[in-house]
Design an enzyme around this catalytic site. Structure first.
Site, short mmCIF file in Angstrom:
data_model
loop_
_atom_site.label_atom_id
_atom_site.label_comp_id
_atom_site.label_asym_id
_atom_site.label_seq_id
_atom_site.Cartn_x
_atom_site.Cartn_y
_atom_site.Cartn_z
N CYS A 2 0.88 -1.17 0.00
CA CYS A 2 0.00 0.00 0.00
C CYS A 2 0.92 1.22 0.00
O CYS A 2 2.12 1.10 0.14
CB CYS A 2 -0.84 0.02 1.27
N ARG A 28 1.86 1.34 -5.98
CA ARG A 28 2.04 0.38 -4.86
C ARG A 28 0.73 -0.33 -4.53
O ARG A 28 0.70 -1.25 -3.74
CB ARG A 28 2.55 1.10 -3.62
N ASN A 99 0.72 0.33 6.10
CA ASN A 99 1.16 -0.55 5.02
C ASN A 99 1.84 -1.73 5.68
O ASN A 99 2.76 -1.56 6.47
CB ASN A 99 2.15 0.17 4.09
N GLY A 100 1.36 -2.96 5.37
CA GLY A 100 1.98 -4.16 5.94
C GLY A 100 0.89 -5.14 6.35
O GLY A 100 -0.26 -5.03 5.94
N GLU A 481 10.69 -14.19 -19.50
CA GLU A 481 10.42 -12.76 -19.20
C GLU A 481 9.43 -12.18 -20.21
O GLU A 481 8.50 -11.47 -19.84
CB GLU A 481 11.74 -11.99 -19.21
N LYS A 485 5.79 -10.51 -19.25
CA LYS A 485 5.38 -9.16 -19.65
C LYS A 485 3.99 -9.19 -20.30
O LYS A 485 3.12 -8.41 -19.99
CB LYS A 485 6.40 -8.55 -20.62
N LYS A 605 3.27 -3.04 -7.45
CA LYS A 605 4.68 -2.90 -7.83
C LYS A 605 5.59 -3.51 -6.77
O LYS A 605 6.63 -4.06 -7.09
CB LYS A 605 5.03 -1.41 -7.98
C1 AGP Z 1 7.66 -7.93 -13.00
O1 AGP Z 1 7.22 -7.22 -14.15
C2 AGP Z 1 6.60 -7.97 -11.92
N1 AGP Z 1 6.21 -6.66 -11.55
C3 AGP Z 1 7.03 -8.83 -10.73
O2 AGP Z 1 7.21 -10.15 -11.20
C4 AGP Z 1 8.32 -8.38 -10.01
O3 AGP Z 1 9.44 -8.62 -10.82
C5 AGP Z 1 8.46 -9.21 -8.72
O4 AGP Z 1 7.35 -8.94 -7.88
C6 AGP Z 1 9.76 -8.93 -7.95
O5 AGP Z 1 9.81 -7.59 -7.55
P1 AGP Z 1 11.23 -7.02 -7.00
O6 AGP Z 1 12.19 -7.05 -8.13
O7 AGP Z 1 10.92 -5.62 -6.54
O8 AGP Z 1 11.66 -7.92 -5.89
#
Ligand code: AGP
Length: 610
Positions: A2, A28, A99-100, A481, A485, A605
């Site tokens: 969050c 977030r 947040n948590g 990857e 995406k 994110k």
């Molecule tokens: C990648 O496009 C995703 N948003 C997700 O898989 C991300 O890579 C994963 O949650 C790891 O996040 P981090 O690199 O911040 O640890």
């Protein structure tokens, strides 16, 4: 995952600063949001379900001013994303944003209910408001009631708390979730992350676990649970607020795809000495690499894919046995690591719970840990024995792009540094490896010019509901990857496979409804085999998009196949070029489908829950 913000300063500005701060933190989490503002006269709370825009519309025209306020944008963990469950949560005069995850909230809630507390939401956070309120009575200051209230709380939290009885104060504290504070001449700020504060101050204090910030108009005080004052240095953050804006691109993701050459240059700069073409990782000078018997690389999602590429790079350049694992798997496995194992934890945010917990597990098992992250002072950056940073700048789009390519280049440089340190290669060999590194941003720029042609490809392919991505060797993780995406921003099903695996099952999927993206840069070891895969697929009526540096592939294509020509580059660095058309393909297909590219459904994110 969050976002929380807090402001104390000009009553005319409070609502605007809170809403702008939440906007910059929307990546977030964004399924509901709310703010609370207090003045000497009154406390006002506004909450709404859905996007932040709904909250803004609810507040618009209220003409409210108040010197103090907190705000929250939510990615639900406990309780559905409803207005009732949106933060801030209150009990008596106390309001809180969090947040948590509070792991023992059920026991705490039962104990408080027995004392007569009435609850109105299904969230774990509401318990925190009641806990502080339980101790907040005559003569007790908000920070004192907070210390007492949080004494038995288990789990992770970053919170901002205010009270209508002390309208010129905000109390903020953190454990396992990030929280930053800052000030300028007449204002004070709190946020989960730097982008929310940068437009107002570049001198940021990163709170540490256990810190309690007591923020009033004339002081930004930090104390510990005994009330003893703590000094925390202010770090100058050079991210230009403009960098955080979209710079004219339709989405942060597209901007960040195009930023990759600059991000790569920024990541290389400062680690490579032109004088003798060596890699300099000051951060690692104390690490005795000669004793290392094994490297283990851990990550999640895209960072896991970068970890898989890291295996090829370290074993090929430094000759050190390298394993890769998902952070979430490693944490619960009986691992065979020891003090001669280096565990590299890759995380863009540096806050991913699975990876930060894996770091702690690796340290407990005696391994030497290296955090490889994009965020200074993030949890992984602080907990690891050593830290090396990507210099991608803020990555706002949920789908990781420039973080991925800068992670790869950082591991490449690490591998060269390791190889020279253990004298596996000499200065002449390292110079060759480094020279191909330096030419990379230009090659990536050439690949970025594919943007428009990939849009045409997306127009032809955006109606398919399934894709297979194939690659070999160091481009096998690129297939994973590329499929991630597409999945995460267009919601189309896609799978990545090692091309050699096709004959062991997946080839049964091939028909006219299952297009195949074949990553085929012209490299000795694999190119002929990939040509074989191409023929296998054609023989079964599959439709293929070939990503290749070999012009002659054109002669092999069927009428409905397509070719994307990328520039030649060294095999070990080819992922940084082959991934770009895949990033564009996912972006343009998603854009044609109208999905929420920067904030895809169900995603955040930063995943700070397990
Ligand atoms: C990648 O496009 C995703 N948003 C997700 O898989 C991300 O890579 C994963 O949650 C790891 O996040 P981090 O690199 O911040 O640890």
């Amino acid at each position: 995952m969050c976002g929380i913000v807090g402001y104390l300063g000009n009553p005319e500005k409070t609502i605007g600063v809170l809403l702008n701060g939440l906007k910059s933190l929307e990546y977030r989490g964004y399924d509901s949001s709310g703010i609370c503002i207090v003045s000497d006269e009154e406390r006002n709370i506004f909450k709404s379900e859905g996007k932040l825009e709904n909250l803004r519309l609810k507040i618009e025209g209220q003409n409210l001013t108040a010197p103090t306020g907190i705000g929250h944008t939510r990615w639900a963990t406990h309780g559905k994303p409803t207005e009732n469950n949106a933060h801030p949560h209150s009990s008596g005069p106390v309001s809180i944003v969090h947040n948590g995850i509070i792991e023992n909230y059920k026991e705490l809630k039962d104990a408080l209910s027995k004392k007569g507390h009435k609850f109105y939401s299904d969230t774990d956070t509401e318990v925190l408001a009641h806990l502080v309120d339980e101790y907040y009575h005559d003569g007790v200051l908000l920070e004192e009631a907070t210390v007492k209230g949080f004494a038995d709380v288990e789990g992770s939290y970053a919170v901002a708390i205010l009270s209508e009885n002390e309208p010129d104060k905000i109390v903020a504290l953190r454990k396992f979730s990030p929280l930053v504070i800052a000030e300028n001449e007449e204002e004070k700020f709190i946020a989960s992350d730097v982008p929310a504060i940068l437009p107002y101050s570049k001198n940021i204090i990163f709170l540490e676990d256990g810190d309690i910030a007591v923020i009033t108009p004339d002081a930004l005080k930090i104390i510990d649970s005994e009330g003893k004052e703590i000094k925390r240095e202010k770090k100058l953050i050079n991210w230009d607020p403009v960098m955080i804006e979209k710079a004219g691109f339709r989405h942060y993701m597209l901007k960040e795809i195009h930023e990759q050459p600059r991000a790569i240059l920024d990541t290389i700069r400062g680690r490579f000495s032109e004088a003798d073409y060596t890699m300099e990782f000051q951060e690692l000078l104390k690490l005795n690499l000669k004793k290392i018997s094994k490297v283990l690389i851990l990550g999640c999602g895209t960072s896991y894919h970068a970890s898989l590429i890291g295996k090829y790079l370290i074993e090929s350049i430094a000759g050190i046995s390298t394993e890769v694992d998902l952070s979430s798997e490693f944490r619960y496995r009986d691992n065979v690591i020891d003090k001669n194992t280096v565990v590299i934890l890759i995380s863009q945010s540096g806050e991913t719970a699975d990876t930060s917990e894996a770091l702690i597990a690796a340290k407990k098992q005696g391994a030497v840990t290296i955090g490889l992250t994009n965020v200074e002072m993030s949890k992984i950056a602080r907990e690891a024995d050593f830290t090396v940073y990507t210099k991608a700048g803020p990555e706002i789009g949920v789908a990781s792009t420039k973080a991925f390519t800068t992670q790869i280049i950082t591991i490449y440089m690490l591998a060269v540094f390791m190889s020279i340190s253990i004298k596996r290669i000499d200065k002449v060999q390292s110079k060759e490896l480094i020279k191909s590194l330096i030419s990379l941003p230009k090659l990536m720029q050439v690949a970025l010019e594919l943007d428009k042609s990939i849009l045409n490809l997306a127009k032809e392919f955006h109606t398919y509901r399934n894709f297979i991505y194939l690659g070999r060797g160091i481009n096998y993780p690129v297939a994973l990857e590329g499929s991630l995406k597409l999945k995460e921003i267009s919601y189309i099903h896609a799978e990545g496979y090692a091309a050699g695996e096709m004959k062991h099952g997946p080839i049964a999927l091939i028909d006219e409804n299952m297009p195949v993206v074949l990553i085929a840069p012209k490299h000795g070891n694999y190119f002929k085999k990939i040509m074989g895969n191409f023929q296998e697929i054609k023989a079964r009526g599959g439709r293929i998009i070939v990503i290749t540096s070999d012009e002659t592939f054109k002669n092999q294509l069927g009428g409905d196949d397509r070719i994307v020509l990328i520039p030649e580059c060294s095999e070990l660095l080819s992922p940084l070029v082959t991934v770009i058309p895949l990033q564009f393909l996912a972006y343009h297909i998603a854009n044609l489908l109208g999905t929420d590219i920067d904030q895809p459904r169900n995603l955040a994110k930063v995943v700070t829950v397990e």
